[in-house]
Design a protein around this motif. Structure first.
Motif, PDB file in Angstrom:
ATOM      1  N   PRO A   1      28.374  30.479  41.869  1.00  0.00           N
ATOM      2  CA  PRO A   1      30.040  30.892  41.495  1.00  0.00           C
ATOM      3  C   PRO A   1      30.224  31.596  40.661  1.00  0.00           C
ATOM      4  O   PRO A   1      30.793  32.660  41.382  1.00  0.00           O
ATOM      5  N   GLU A   2      29.821  32.092  39.410  1.00  0.00           N
ATOM      6  CA  GLU A   2      29.675  32.841  38.416  1.00  0.00           C
ATOM      7  C   GLU A   2      29.138  34.417  38.997  1.00  0.00           C
ATOM      8  O   GLU A   2      29.927  35.540  38.233  1.00  0.00           O
ATOM      9  N   VAL A   3      28.376  34.085  39.745  1.00  0.00           N
ATOM     10  CA  VAL A   3      27.776  35.329  39.922  1.00  0.00           C
ATOM     11  C   VAL A   3      28.346  35.536  41.254  1.00  0.00           C
ATOM     12  O   VAL A   3      28.927  36.742  41.635  1.00  0.00           O
ATOM     13  N   PHE A   4      28.577  35.007  42.252  1.00  0.00           N
ATOM     14  CA  PHE A   4      28.385  35.496  43.922  1.00  0.00           C
ATOM     15  C   PHE A   4      30.323  34.887  44.934  1.00  0.00           C
ATOM     16  O   PHE A   4      29.778  35.272  45.171  1.00  0.00           O
ATOM     17  N   GLY A   5      30.745  34.368  43.654  1.00  0.00           N
ATOM     18  CA  GLY A   5      32.157  33.986  44.275  1.00  0.00           C
ATOM     19  C   GLY A   5      31.953  32.538  44.225  1.00  0.00           C
ATOM     20  O   GLY A   5      31.157  31.775  44.727  1.00  0.00           O
ATOM     21  N   ARG A   6      33.421  32.249  44.473  1.00  0.00           N
ATOM     22  CA  ARG A   6      33.972  31.075  44.666  1.00  0.00           C
ATOM     23  C   ARG A   6      34.352  30.865  46.143  1.00  0.00           C
ATOM     24  O   ARG A   6      35.336  31.407  46.638  1.00  0.00           O
ATOM     25  N   VAL A   7      34.374  29.619  46.777  1.00  0.00           N
ATOM     26  CA  VAL A   7      35.194  29.327  48.154  1.00  0.00           C
ATOM     27  C   VAL A   7      35.392  27.913  47.984  1.00  0.00           C
ATOM     28  O   VAL A   7      35.577  27.221  47.274  1.00  0.00           O
ATOM     29  N   GLY A   8      36.958  27.882  48.511  1.00  0.00           N
ATOM     30  CA  GLY A   8      37.515  26.364  48.591  1.00  0.00           C
ATOM     31  C   GLY A   8      38.787  26.515  47.278  1.00  0.00           C
ATOM     32  O   GLY A   8      38.858  27.670  46.415  1.00  0.00           O
ATOM     33  N   GLU A   9      39.471  25.564  47.120  1.00  0.00           N
ATOM     34  CA  GLU A   9      40.431  25.709  45.895  1.00  0.00           C
ATOM     35  C   GLU A   9      39.212  24.888  45.276  1.00  0.00           C
ATOM     36  O   GLU A   9      38.686  24.265  44.845  1.00  0.00           O
ATOM     37  N   GLN A  10      39.460  25.470  43.749  1.00  0.00           N
ATOM     38  CA  GLN A  10      38.664  25.602  42.078  1.00  0.00           C
ATOM     39  C   GLN A  10      39.342  25.687  41.535  1.00  0.00           C
ATOM     40  O   GLN A  10      40.663  26.895  41.249  1.00  0.00           O
ATOM     41  N   PRO A  11      39.930  25.001  39.690  1.00  0.00           N
ATOM     42  CA  PRO A  11      40.221  25.183  38.811  1.00  0.00           C
ATOM     43  C   PRO A  11      39.575  26.713  38.394  1.00  0.00           C
ATOM     44  O   PRO A  11      39.321  27.266  38.081  1.00  0.00           O
ATOM     45  N   ASP A  12      40.969  27.478  37.378  1.00  0.00           N
ATOM     46  CA  ASP A  12      40.977  28.447  36.969  1.00  0.00           C
ATOM     47  C   ASP A  12      40.592  29.542  37.702  1.00  0.00           C
ATOM     48  O   ASP A  12      39.766  29.865  37.298  1.00  0.00           O
ATOM     49  N   VAL A  13      40.691  28.987  39.337  1.00  0.00           N
ATOM     50  CA  VAL A  13      40.201  30.415  39.506  1.00  0.00           C
ATOM     51  C   VAL A  13      41.816  30.971  40.592  1.00  0.00           C
ATOM     52  O   VAL A  13      42.698  30.299  41.332  1.00  0.00           O
ATOM     53  N   ASP A  14      41.486  32.536  40.548  1.00  0.00           N
ATOM     54  CA  ASP A  14      43.027  33.024  41.065  1.00  0.00           C
ATOM     55  C   ASP A  14      43.128  33.108  42.172  1.00  0.00           C
ATOM     56  O   ASP A  14      41.719  33.072  43.188  1.00  0.00           O
ATOM     57  N   PRO A  15      43.987  32.501  42.774  1.00  0.00           N
ATOM     58  CA  PRO A  15      43.996  31.809  44.584  1.00  0.00           C
ATOM     59  C   PRO A  15      43.853  33.396  45.371  1.00  0.00           C
ATOM     60  O   PRO A  15      43.254  33.164  46.334  1.00  0.00           O
ATOM     61  N   ALA A  16      43.915  34.215  45.334  1.00  0.00           N
ATOM     62  CA  ALA A  16      43.574  35.842  45.241  1.00  0.00           C
ATOM     63  C   ALA A  16      42.662  35.668  45.691  1.00  0.00           C
ATOM     64  O   ALA A  16      42.021  36.663  46.714  1.00  0.00           O
ATOM     65  N   ASN A  17      41.296  35.433  44.968  1.00  0.00           N
ATOM     66  CA  ASN A  17      39.661  35.520  45.281  1.00  0.00           C
ATOM     67  C   ASN A  17      39.090  34.456  46.213  1.00  0.00           C
ATOM     68  O   ASN A  17      38.060  34.467  46.037  1.00  0.00           O
ATOM     69  N   VAL A  18      39.674  33.666  46.090  1.00  0.00           N
ATOM     70  CA  VAL A  18      39.463  31.886  46.846  1.00  0.00           C
ATOM     71  C   VAL A  18      38.899  32.482  48.261  1.00  0.00           C
ATOM     72  O   VAL A  18      39.590  33.758  49.145  1.00  0.00           O
ATOM     73  N   GLY A  19      37.741  32.225  48.765  1.00  0.00           N
ATOM     74  CA  GLY A  19      36.761  33.076  49.844  1.00  0.00           C
ATOM     75  C   GLY A  19      36.483  34.197  50.220  1.00  0.00           C
ATOM     76  O   GLY A  19      35.953  34.716  50.575  1.00  0.00           O
ATOM     77  N   LYS A  20      36.135  34.697  48.396  1.00  0.00           N
ATOM     78  CA  LYS A  20      35.674  35.933  48.179  1.00  0.00           C
ATOM     79  C   LYS A  20      34.229  35.759  47.956  1.00  0.00           C
ATOM     80  O   LYS A  20      34.002  36.395  46.536  1.00  0.00           O
ATOM     81  N   ASP A  21      33.603  34.805  48.081  1.00  0.00           N
ATOM     82  CA  ASP A  21      31.988  35.032  47.846  1.00  0.00           C
ATOM     83  C   ASP A  21      31.104  35.167  48.370  1.00  0.00           C
ATOM     84  O   ASP A  21      31.298  35.933  49.639  1.00  0.00           O
ATOM     85  N   VAL A  22      29.874  36.009  48.001  1.00  0.00           N
ATOM     86  CA  VAL A  22      29.425  36.954  48.731  1.00  0.00           C
ATOM     87  C   VAL A  22      29.170  36.268  50.716  1.00  0.00           C
ATOM     88  O   VAL A  22      28.714  37.236  51.039  1.00  0.00           O
ATOM     89  N   PHE A  23      28.582  35.433  50.088  1.00  0.00           N
ATOM     90  CA  PHE A  23      28.449  34.619  51.829  1.00  0.00           C
ATOM     91  C   PHE A  23      29.063  34.827  52.203  1.00  0.00           C
ATOM     92  O   PHE A  23      29.168  34.935  54.161  1.00  0.00           O
ATOM     93  N   SER A  24      30.185  34.253  52.443  1.00  0.00           N
ATOM     94  CA  SER A  24      31.905  33.545  53.608  1.00  0.00           C
ATOM     95  C   SER A  24      31.612  35.055  53.657  1.00  0.00           C
ATOM     96  O   SER A  24      32.332  35.773  55.016  1.00  0.00           O
ATOM     97  N   VAL A  25      31.985  36.391  53.133  1.00  0.00           N
ATOM     98  CA  VAL A  25      31.998  38.043  52.960  1.00  0.00           C
ATOM     99  C   VAL A  25      30.621  37.870  54.666  1.00  0.00           C
ATOM    100  O   VAL A  25      31.790  39.209  55.515  1.00  0.00           O
ATOM    101  N   VAL A  26      30.054  37.908  53.995  1.00  0.00           N
ATOM    102  CA  VAL A  26      28.580  38.404  54.856  1.00  0.00           C
ATOM    103  C   VAL A  26      28.609  37.765  56.134  1.00  0.00           C
ATOM    104  O   VAL A  26      28.631  38.469  57.302  1.00  0.00           O
TER     105      VAL A  26
END
Length: 230
Positions: free
Chosen positions: A176-201
């Motif tokens: 997740p530090e490299v490919f991004g995070r999905v869903g509610e994660q601690p210390d993650v800006d909500p604006a970046n949630v769902g922006k992992d590379v797999f969900s984007v593709v």
């Protein structure tokens, strides 16, 4: 930002050389002037031999740790470079498919290309070292970092590795530090949630299959975001 770069590799190479030099120095101390077959021959020298052997063992462990960390970083650097190329190619496909002269059939072909990209990215995310551990799985590195849907199944958390006496580096990489995070994660800006590379593709695939030009256009920004994060 790339996880591994020339500065990190140079540091580890230097630490590896330092540890090797110390190991050779310790070995020379054991083999020059110390002829003790049993502790009673010279108790002081015997203690010195025990201490030196203990140091040699520690240096050997550090050298192995340095080699493993450096290999992880080299594999990660190669994989992330390939991932950047795949994302760039996907963006080119999206731009091409936004042209008004493209047919539904053309976009179905584009969707197939994006699916192939998804699987190639998944293969990179599940890169293994020769010893079998998965370099992006964090501290749960005995199983693939991602499942077939692109969901992270590794574990965050650091494992510090001593690469030179008193010098420690983080010896794990979490996907997740490299490919991004999905869903509610601690210390993650909500604006970046769902922006992992797999969900984007997957978003690109869905937009192409549905012939949804608005969603396809919006995916360009998402592709830029995940590219910048790698």
């Amino acid at each position: 930002m790339r996880v591994s770069d020339g500065m990190i590799r140079s540091f580890l190479i230097g630490a590896n050389a330092t540890a090797r030099s110390s190991l050779l120095s310790a070995s020379e101390q054991v083999t020059t002037g110390l002829e003790v077959t049993q502790p009673s021959d010279d108790p002081r020298a015997a203690r010195r031999i025990v201490d030196i052997n203990r140091m040699i063992g520690r240096l050997e462990t550090m050298e192995k740790g340095t080699t493993n960390v450096r290999l992880d970083l080299q594999l990660a650097d190669t994989g992330l470079s390939q991932a950047e190329d795949l994302i760039t190619n996907t963006k080119s496909v999206v731009l091409s498919m936004l042209n008004g002269d493209k047919s539904d059939e053309d976009r179905q072909v584009g969707a197939t290309t994006a699916k192939t990209t998804f699987h190639n990215l998944l293969s990179i995310a599940n890169t293994q070292q020769p010893d079998g551990h998965y370099i992006f799985a964090g501290i749960a590195d005995t199983a693939p970092a991602y499942d077939v849907e692109g969901t992270y199944q590794g574990a965050d958390g650091g494992r510090n590795v001593e690469v030179s006496p008193g010098v420690f580096v983080e010896g794990t990489l979490a996907g997740p530090e490299v490919f991004g995070r999905v869903g509610e994660q601690p210390d993650v800006d909500p604006a970046n949630v769902g922006k992992d590379v797999f969900s984007v593709v997957r978003t690109v695939v869905d937009a192409l299959e549905a012939n949804d030009l608005d969603a396809l256009s919006e995916s360009l920004t998402l592709l830029d975001d995940v590219f910048d994060d790698i």
